[in-house]
Enzyme design. Structure first.
Site: not given
Length: 181
Positions: A8, A10
């Protein structure tokens, strides 16, 4: 067995914000994350990113700005001798009924297709339950990091049975590469 690692963005690679990362200047790498990705890359792991970017649908930033954020990240990783093999993002909002927005596995399917690598048994590293659910739907191994929304996810305690938890991407990298921190 796949060596693919899907991250992922952020909260795993860069600082996260409940107000969204809207500019290149707001895209700030978490301590150690760039070096960790470069180490994995240099060790022969293909690295992909799967990131929900509903800020696009909300009009908070443009695709050009998103590309510039990703270029900043790629340049920093390249400066450490590593690379990202694939970046997929979901530009949709939560109510758009798309197939790519995590927790659905559409971006992971796109990564498989782009890299021609199986996602099954690959690692998916995230800071939220939806990251892990997308990976689990594709038969991936999943790991939670405490950075970003990771502590919040851990405190909720839902869906985390047998999920390894790491302080950050560096700790995950040390685990994968079998090194002491």
């Amino acid at each position: 067995m796949s060596k693919l690692i899907i991250l992922d963005r952020d909260g795993v690679i860069n600082e996260d914000s409940d107000n969204y990362i809207r500019t290149v200047d707001e895209w700030i790498p978490l301590p150690g994350s760039i070096k960790a990705i470069a180490r994995l890359s240099r060790a022969g792991y293909p690295i992909a990113i799967a990131t929900n970017q509903s800020g696009l649908a909300r009009g908070y930033f443009t695709e050009d700005t998103l590309r510039a954020m990703h270029q900043k990240m790629l340049d920093l990783i390249a400066a450490e001798g590593g690379k990202i093999d694939c970046i997929k993002f979901c530009p949709h909002g939560p109510d758009d009924q798309c197939r790519c927005r995590k927790p659905l596995p559409g971006m992971i399917e796109q990564i498989e297709e782009t890299l021609n690598l199986p996602a099954e048994s690959a690692w998916v590293v995230g800071d939220s339950l939806r990251d892990l659910q997308a990976g689990q739907a594709m038969g991936c191994k999943v790991a939670l990091v405490k950075t970003g929304k990771g502590i919040r996810t851990l405190n909720k305690g839902e869906g985390l049975d047998n999920v390894p938890v790491f302080e950050d991407l560096t700790a995950f990298t040390n685990f994968i590469l079998g090194e002491q921190s």
